[in-house]
Design an enzyme around this catalytic site. Structure first.
Site, PDB file in Angstrom:
ATOM      1  N   LYS A  75       0.892  -1.318   0.151  1.00  0.00           N
ATOM      2  CA  LYS A  75       0.021   0.033  -0.093  1.00  0.00           C
ATOM      3  C   LYS A  75       0.798   1.239  -0.268  1.00  0.00           C
ATOM      4  O   LYS A  75       1.982   1.228   0.596  1.00  0.00           O
ATOM      5  CB  LYS A  75      -0.923   0.046   1.244  1.00  0.00           C
ATOM      6  CG  LYS A  75      -1.977   0.750   1.323  1.00  0.00           C
ATOM      7  CD  LYS A  75      -2.815   0.893   2.488  1.00  0.00           C
ATOM      8  CE  LYS A  75      -4.133   1.796   2.867  1.00  0.00           C
ATOM      9  NZ  LYS A  75      -4.697   1.514   3.947  1.00  0.00           N
ATOM     10  N   SER A 150      -9.734   1.515   2.845  1.00  0.00           N
ATOM     11  CA  SER A 150      -8.949   2.353   1.729  1.00  0.00           C
ATOM     12  C   SER A 150      -8.034   1.441   1.177  1.00  0.00           C
ATOM     13  O   SER A 150      -7.429   1.994   0.247  1.00  0.00           O
ATOM     14  CB  SER A 150      -8.101   3.405   2.754  1.00  0.00           C
ATOM     15  OG  SER A 150      -7.510   2.958   3.816  1.00  0.00           O
ATOM     16  N   SER A 174      -9.976  -0.917   7.087  1.00  0.00           N
ATOM     17  CA  SER A 174      -9.306  -0.637   5.553  1.00  0.00           C
ATOM     18  C   SER A 174      -8.540  -2.068   5.250  1.00  0.00           C
ATOM     19  O   SER A 174      -8.383  -2.101   3.653  1.00  0.00           O
ATOM     20  CB  SER A 174      -8.322   0.535   5.646  1.00  0.00           C
ATOM     21  OG  SER A 174      -9.020   1.829   5.485  1.00  0.00           O
TER      22      SER A 174
HETATM   23  N1  GLN Z   1     -13.274   3.691   6.209  1.00  0.00           N
HETATM   24  C1  GLN Z   1     -12.474   4.169   7.477  1.00  0.00           C
HETATM   25  C2  GLN Z   1     -12.200   5.619   7.083  1.00  0.00           C
HETATM   26  O1  GLN Z   1     -12.543   6.304   6.016  1.00  0.00           O
HETATM   27  C3  GLN Z   1     -11.496   3.291   7.737  1.00  0.00           C
HETATM   28  C4  GLN Z   1      -9.904   3.754   7.048  1.00  0.00           C
HETATM   29  C5  GLN Z   1      -9.045   2.743   7.613  1.00  0.00           C
HETATM   30  O2  GLN Z   1      -9.292   1.725   7.992  1.00  0.00           O
HETATM   31  N2  GLN Z   1      -7.759   3.392   7.191  1.00  0.00           N
HETATM   32  O3  GLN Z   1     -11.563   6.162   8.027  1.00  0.00           O
END
Ligand code: GLN
Length: 475
Positions: A75, A150, A174
């Protein structure tokens, strides 16, 4: 055409037996270079081939490596020496990392080879991988749909067979949510299991690095290499992580296991997700597990609590990005303040700006007690709920996401709907417990459904064993 990747453990076994790491890596590089999903944003061809040759030399010299010649993708928030690392944000354009994240360094030492960097939501803020400065990622099962976020690029690159293992980070879901929506295994380890050194921070009390893979066995192999204390991360746990790859016999793994099921979880699930959850419950019972009703009464506050704690921590972590040494330095500033303000307004996208504003607000004088402190108190109640639940069961089974992959653009204009995609995943981050998404068939449209298993903190080995049992039932 080089087809799809073989599992990591198959590649490692053949490279350890004399097959060429260079060939395995070259095939993965070709797949990464022909990616049509926008999952891959950078291919590290020269670096990867040199690393593959080094693995071949080590094996020829007699070493046997747990991940010999296994191509991996990272990532875009994981540091890699000499490579651009950007969190898919304009504010980091041109930043070249001077060091490699500990988790990545450990994988490389174990024979894995970094072939590519994957797309992500900007600064890991999002659930659909639509906030990246490199554009959205498409779901490999249906390119008109989102892959989740994400870590959408990592999930998609494993589900599409570009690499057998990719790393993501999980602050509120994420890793698990995109794994579920793409049909890959994705695990968030216990808080502190994997060093966060070299992970560009979002919410430091929530962030964990974890693997995506096509099987629990491959995910376990990656975690076993990454886990363990690191002098560079004071929040990394000093415990030893034994038995992570000891998955046992899937046929007997579930006998006598007490599987907690949460009634509150059923509201709001699409019929397709609900049907797979019901199917898993029947299959688990038939395999000798016992279903136990448990409750996490404060979990319903988890999204609210998360959007105070995560944004507060993010506003502080992201304060260092000023757009001066890299990023979009603006011309003719009227003052230093104007330079910072305009660099940051240009460099950060709208979702990141929204989070920084929210986070700065909840930490500000006069509001800190009402928001941040209160959120920490509710977080404690959620932790206590888990302790009570795990006195009655070994593992909690539930959905990962209330829906399967939605259409691109569908939730972009409604942040609250987007935030609610993580309703079932956030509590694990707040409590630090390990959680995994295991593919468990598809809905009526043929879209993947992942189911979530969670255990008490530091029970990662047990979680993987039970997950391997559930995975076997999905076949
Ligand atoms: N979807 C969540 C957010 O937007 C979690 C993101 C994550 O785990 N990095 O913050």
């Amino acid at each position: 055409m080089s087809g799809k990747t073989k599992p990591a453990l198959v590649i490692a076994a053949s490279v350890n037996a004399g097959a060429s790491a260079r060939t395995a890596v070259e095939q993965s590089l070709v797949r990464a270079e022909s990616d049509t999903l926008n999952a891959i944003i950078r291919v590290h061809r020269a670096r990867a081939l040199a690393a593959a040759d080094a693995v071949d030399a080590r094996v020829r010299a007699g070493e046997r490596l747990p991940l010999a010649g296994v191509p991996i993708a990272l990532k875009d928030n994981l540091c890699l020496t000499g490579a651009e690392v950007g969190c898919c944000s304009r504010i980091l354009t041109g930043f070249i990392s001077p060091y490699t994240a500990t988790a990545v360094e450990r994988l490389e030492r174990a024979g894995a080879v970094v072939v590519a960097t994957t797309n992500m939501d900007e600064f890991a803020m999002g659930s659909s991988n639509e906030t990246s400065c490199h554009g959205p990622v498409r779901n490999p099962r249906d390119p008109s749909r989102i892959p989740g976020g994400s870590s959408g690029g990592s999930a998609a690159s494993v589900a599409a067979g570009i690499v057998p293992i990719a790393l993501g980070s999980d602050t509120g879901g994420s890793i698990r949510q995109p794994a579920s929506l793409c049909g890959a295994v994705g695990m968030k380890p216990s808080y502190g299991a994997v060093s966060r050194f070299g992970l560009i921070a979002f919410g430091s009390s929530l962030d964990q690095i974890g693997p995506f893979a096509t099987s629990t066995a491959d995910a376990a192999a990656a975690l076993a290499v990454m886990a363990g204390q690191d002098a560079n991360d004071s929040t990394s746990s000093p415990r030893t992580w034994s038995g992570l790859t000891d998955l046992g016999e899937a046929a007997t793994a579930l006998r006598g296991v007490r599987v907690g099921v949460i009634e509150e979880h059923l509201a709001g699930l699409t019929p397709g997700v609900r049907a797979r959850l019901d199917a898993a419950k029947s299959a688990l019972t038939a395999a000798g597990a016992t279903l136990v009703p448990v409750s996490l009464p404060h979990e319903r506050h988890s999204v609210a609590v998360y959007y105070v704690i995560a944004t507060g921590e993010a506003s502080s972590n992201l304060a260092r990005f000023d757009g001066l040494r890299f990023g979009p330095r603006v011309d003719q500033p009227k003052s230093l303040h104007d330079l910072y303000a305009r660099n940051r307004a240009t460099g950060f996208g709208p979702e990141v700006r929204r989070r920084i504003l929210l986070g700065t607000y909840v930490l500000s004088t006069g509001y800190y007690d009402a928001y941040y402190k209160k959120a920490q108190q509710v977080r404690n109640l959620i932790c206590q709920d888990y302790t009570t639940a795990f006195a009655a069961c070994d593992v909690i089974l539930g959905p990962v996401s209330p829906t399967t992959a939605f259409k691109a653009g569908e939730k972009l204009s409604d942040p609250l709907q987007m935030y609610l995609s993580d309703i079932f995943t956030i509590a694990a981050n707040l409590a630090g417990v390990p959680a995994i998404s295991v593919p468990f068939g598809t809905d009526e449209q043929g879209l993947p459904v992942g189911l979530q298993l969670q255990t008490a903190i530091n029970q990662d080995a047990r979680l993987l064993k039970i997950a391997a049992g559930l995975e076997a039932l999905a076949r």
